[in-house]
Scaffold this motif. Structure first.
Motif, PDB file in Angstrom:
ATOM      1  N   ALA A 137       0.802  -1.019  -0.087  1.00  0.00           N
ATOM      2  CA  ALA A 137      -0.033   0.091  -0.012  1.00  0.00           C
ATOM      3  C   ALA A 137       0.993   1.301   0.108  1.00  0.00           C
ATOM      4  CB  ALA A 137      -0.767  -0.089   1.204  1.00  0.00           C
ATOM      5  N   ARG A 138       1.799   1.148   0.862  1.00  0.00           N
ATOM      6  CA  ARG A 138       2.884   2.396   0.985  1.00  0.00           C
ATOM      7  C   ARG A 138       3.562   2.344  -0.661  1.00  0.00           C
ATOM      8  NH1 ARG A 138       8.217   1.635   3.654  1.00  0.00           N
ATOM      9  NH2 ARG A 138       8.974   1.401   1.568  1.00  0.00           N
ATOM     10  N   ALA A 139       4.003   1.541  -1.225  1.00  0.00           N
ATOM     11  CA  ALA A 139       4.465   1.450  -2.543  1.00  0.00           C
ATOM     12  C   ALA A 139       3.508   2.124  -3.362  1.00  0.00           C
ATOM     13  CB  ALA A 139       5.035   0.312  -3.048  1.00  0.00           C
ATOM     14  N   VAL A 140       2.178   1.759  -3.357  1.00  0.00           N
ATOM     15  CA  VAL A 140       1.231   2.197  -4.358  1.00  0.00           C
ATOM     16  C   VAL A 140       1.229   3.739  -4.208  1.00  0.00           C
ATOM     17  CG1 VAL A 140      -1.175   2.008  -5.106  1.00  0.00           C
ATOM     18  CG2 VAL A 140       0.072  -0.007  -4.726  1.00  0.00           C
ATOM     19  N   ARG A 229       9.813  20.577   5.195  1.00  0.00           N
ATOM     20  CA  ARG A 229      10.791  19.828   6.299  1.00  0.00           C
ATOM     21  C   ARG A 229      11.590  18.631   5.590  1.00  0.00           C
ATOM     22  NH1 ARG A 229       7.808  17.436  10.907  1.00  0.00           N
ATOM     23  NH2 ARG A 229       7.819  15.602   9.244  1.00  0.00           N
ATOM     24  N   ASP A 230      10.811  17.874   4.769  1.00  0.00           N
ATOM     25  CA  ASP A 230      11.100  16.698   4.489  1.00  0.00           C
ATOM     26  C   ASP A 230      11.363  16.495   3.003  1.00  0.00           C
ATOM     27  OD1 ASP A 230      10.714  15.769   7.087  1.00  0.00           O
ATOM     28  OD2 ASP A 230       8.790  14.883   6.637  1.00  0.00           O
ATOM     29  N   ALA A 231      11.034  17.385   2.153  1.00  0.00           N
ATOM     30  CA  ALA A 231      11.559  17.217   0.531  1.00  0.00           C
ATOM     31  C   ALA A 231      12.994  16.862   0.280  1.00  0.00           C
ATOM     32  CB  ALA A 231      10.899  18.540  -0.026  1.00  0.00           C
ATOM     33  N   HIS A 232      13.848  17.470   0.878  1.00  0.00           N
ATOM     34  CA  HIS A 232      15.223  17.354   0.613  1.00  0.00           C
ATOM     35  C   HIS A 232      15.787  16.057   1.110  1.00  0.00           C
ATOM     36  CE1 HIS A 232      15.421  18.936   5.043  1.00  0.00           C
ATOM     37  NE2 HIS A 232      16.716  18.119   4.717  1.00  0.00           N
ATOM     38  N   ARG A 233      15.037  15.297   1.921  1.00  0.00           N
ATOM     39  CA  ARG A 233      15.487  14.025   2.704  1.00  0.00           C
ATOM     40  C   ARG A 233      15.435  12.853   1.441  1.00  0.00           C
ATOM     41  NH1 ARG A 233      12.710  14.224   8.424  1.00  0.00           N
ATOM     42  NH2 ARG A 233      13.776  16.328   9.225  1.00  0.00           N
ATOM     43  N   HIS A 234      14.652  13.072   0.405  1.00  0.00           N
ATOM     44  CA  HIS A 234      14.614  12.043  -0.440  1.00  0.00           C
ATOM     45  C   HIS A 234      15.888  12.023  -1.630  1.00  0.00           C
ATOM     46  CE1 HIS A 234      12.868   9.466  -3.754  1.00  0.00           C
ATOM     47  NE2 HIS A 234      11.778   9.201  -2.965  1.00  0.00           N
ATOM     48  N   PRO A 235      16.405  11.019  -2.021  1.00  0.00           N
ATOM     49  CA  PRO A 235      17.465  11.078  -2.518  1.00  0.00           C
ATOM     50  C   PRO A 235      17.024  11.271  -4.336  1.00  0.00           C
ATOM     51  CG  PRO A 235      16.522   8.766  -2.475  1.00  0.00           C
ATOM     52  CD  PRO A 235      15.857   9.364  -1.306  1.00  0.00           C
ATOM     53  N   SER A 236      15.919  11.625  -4.454  1.00  0.00           N
ATOM     54  CA  SER A 236      15.512  12.200  -5.873  1.00  0.00           C
ATOM     55  C   SER A 236      15.211  13.656  -5.524  1.00  0.00           C
ATOM     56  CB  SER A 236      14.338  11.351  -6.463  1.00  0.00           C
ATOM     57  OG  SER A 236      13.976  12.042  -7.691  1.00  0.00           O
ATOM     58  N   GLY A 255       8.213   6.559   2.636  1.00  0.00           N
ATOM     59  CA  GLY A 255       9.479   6.375   2.728  1.00  0.00           C
ATOM     60  C   GLY A 255       9.949   5.321   3.512  1.00  0.00           C
ATOM     61  N   GLY A 256      11.423   4.978   3.747  1.00  0.00           N
ATOM     62  CA  GLY A 256      11.880   3.889   4.540  1.00  0.00           C
ATOM     63  C   GLY A 256      12.553   3.077   3.715  1.00  0.00           C
ATOM     64  N   THR A 257      12.647   1.652   4.027  1.00  0.00           N
ATOM     65  CA  THR A 257      13.566   0.571   3.484  1.00  0.00           C
ATOM     66  C   THR A 257      12.640   0.240   2.397  1.00  0.00           C
ATOM     67  OG1 THR A 257      14.424   0.034   5.579  1.00  0.00           O
ATOM     68  CG2 THR A 257      14.520  -1.520   3.581  1.00  0.00           C
ATOM     69  N   LEU A 258      13.168  -0.155   1.012  1.00  0.00           N
ATOM     70  CA  LEU A 258      12.552  -0.558  -0.098  1.00  0.00           C
ATOM     71  C   LEU A 258      13.607  -1.387  -0.879  1.00  0.00           C
ATOM     72  CD1 LEU A 258      13.412   0.975  -2.975  1.00  0.00           C
ATOM     73  CD2 LEU A 258      11.688   2.864  -1.714  1.00  0.00           C
ATOM     74  N   GLU A 265      17.325  -0.295  -0.553  1.00  0.00           N
ATOM     75  CA  GLU A 265      17.648   1.142  -0.430  1.00  0.00           C
ATOM     76  C   GLU A 265      16.916   1.618   1.180  1.00  0.00           C
ATOM     77  OE1 GLU A 265      16.449   3.808  -3.172  1.00  0.00           O
ATOM     78  OE2 GLU A 265      17.745   3.050  -4.861  1.00  0.00           O
ATOM     79  N   HIS A 266      17.680   2.314   1.953  1.00  0.00           N
ATOM     80  CA  HIS A 266      17.176   2.789   3.112  1.00  0.00           C
ATOM     81  C   HIS A 266      16.964   4.160   3.151  1.00  0.00           C
ATOM     82  CE1 HIS A 266      17.863  -1.337   4.935  1.00  0.00           C
ATOM     83  NE2 HIS A 266      19.063  -1.183   4.474  1.00  0.00           N
ATOM     84  N   ARG A 267      15.817   4.594   2.653  1.00  0.00           N
ATOM     85  CA  ARG A 267      15.367   6.083   2.386  1.00  0.00           C
ATOM     86  C   ARG A 267      15.052   6.633   3.632  1.00  0.00           C
ATOM     87  NH1 ARG A 267      12.400   5.944  -3.549  1.00  0.00           N
ATOM     88  NH2 ARG A 267      14.218   5.263  -4.783  1.00  0.00           N
ATOM     89  N   PRO A 268      15.219   7.907   3.561  1.00  0.00           N
ATOM     90  CA  PRO A 268      14.674   8.684   4.980  1.00  0.00           C
ATOM     91  C   PRO A 268      13.131   8.682   5.012  1.00  0.00           C
ATOM     92  CG  PRO A 268      16.286   9.875   4.007  1.00  0.00           C
ATOM     93  CD  PRO A 268      16.098   8.783   2.930  1.00  0.00           C
TER      94      PRO A 268
END
Length: 323
Positions: A137-140, A229-236, A255-258, A265-268
């Motif tokens: 669900a999170r991935a979708v 606050r969080d936009a810059h934390r993503h690698p893209s 976000g998180g592990t995927l 990948e361990h994303r914020p």
């Protein structure tokens, strides 16, 4: 006031996507993909220069061909509207995005995890084999957020800026990124130019998508807080603002592990203080995507109209000075 070519064409193309969606066979983007794949087989080397040549040829020929088509119908109102409508319909994919997301959501709601796993690759490139229902669900939701920008808003932005060449050029770049822009061993060097070009052309659409998601949120202030606050934390650089804005607008944690492309990948986490995604949030994300897309259509038409007025004013001023 008579309906101008881009406004009518974009609106008709958008409506066509809502009503018809993408064809099962013979889609123009699929034809471009086959041609690009054939060219990759000829040009591929494990080299950034070859990858840059590949991106330039694929994108350049698409934009040049689109410019010739636009020139051929210039001054013919009906033909201009028809071309813009057809191209807009071809390059945006909001209905297909919603259809795939809802299909997965329906499978999850029915408790059929295997069907949800089978359908997830139609929407994103993640490895679904070890994902549970909440992770799917999170991935979708994340894919709906990112593809709202890539499949709808970004194309409309470039259509407003450059007409038919902008629409087709954006879709060509976005398709190349999906084909070769990932960090697989084969494409780490060859796809570098396509990935960087996609970052550049996707920048304005991603920011507009994020802004409109915040505007359409039940709590715009809260959504804006999470997005800032969080936009810059993503690698893209482009997915970050969009996913953070959707997280804030929906009140969910993203976000998180995927697992993606054979690697983990361990994303914020985006919206860490918010609740986890639930199956019902897929439908909420689809509805938010629809609202954002409609607002983006209005922005594109309005922006194109303002640009035309400014251009006309500049032309009149120049003629007056030359008298």
């Amino acid at each position: 006031m008579p309906c101008r070519g881009f406004a009518c064409g974009a609106a008709l193309g958008f409506l066509g996507d809502l009503v018809v969606g993408d064809p099962r066979r013979g889609h123009p983007v699929a034809a471009f993909g086959r041609a690009a794949h054939a060219l990759e087989q000829r040009l591929w080397r494990d080299d950034r220069g070859r990858g840059a040549l590949y991106a330039a040829v694929c994108t350049g020929t698409t934009v040049a061909g689109a410019a010739l088509l636009a020139r051929a119908v210039r001054g013919r109102r009906g033909a201009d509207v028809a071309l813009t409508a057809a191209v807009t319909w071809a390059v945006i994919g909001g209905t297909s995005l919603a259809r795939e997301a809802r299909a997965i959501g329906g499978a999850l709601a029915a408790g059929d995890l295997e069907v949800a796993r089978e359908r997830l690759p139609h929407l994103c490139g993640r490895d679904p084999s070890s994902l549970d229902a909440q992770q799917i669900a999170r991935a979708v939701v994340e894919s709906v957020a990112e593809n709202t920008s890539d499949a709808v808003v970004g194309a409309l932005v470039w259509g407003a800026l450059a007409g038919v060449p902008g629409l087709l050029g954006f879709r060509a770049v976005n398709t190349l990124d999906a084909m070769v822009g990932h960090k697989s061993p084969r494409h780490r060097r060859f796809g570098w130019a396509s990935a960087r070009l996609d970052d550049v052309v996707g920048w304005p659409g991603a920011r507009l998508t994020a802004a409109l998601a915040v505007l359409a949120a039940p709590d715009p202030r809260g959504a804006a807080r999470v997005a800032r606050r969080d936009a810059h934390r993503h690698p893209s650089p482009n997915a970050g603002p969009v996913e953070a804005a959707f997280a804030g607008a929906l009140g969910v944690r993203l976000g998180g592990t995927l697992a993606y492309g054979g690697r983990v990948e361990h994303r914020p986490v985006l919206g860490a203080e918010l609740r986890a995604v639930r199956t019902g949030d897929i439908e909420r994300a689809v509805r938010l995507s629809r609202r954002v897309s409609l607002l983006a259509l209005g922005c594109a038409i309005g922006g194109r109209a303002v640009g035309s007025l400014l251009k006309a004013g500049t032309t009149r001023t120049g003629k007056a000075r030359n008298r």
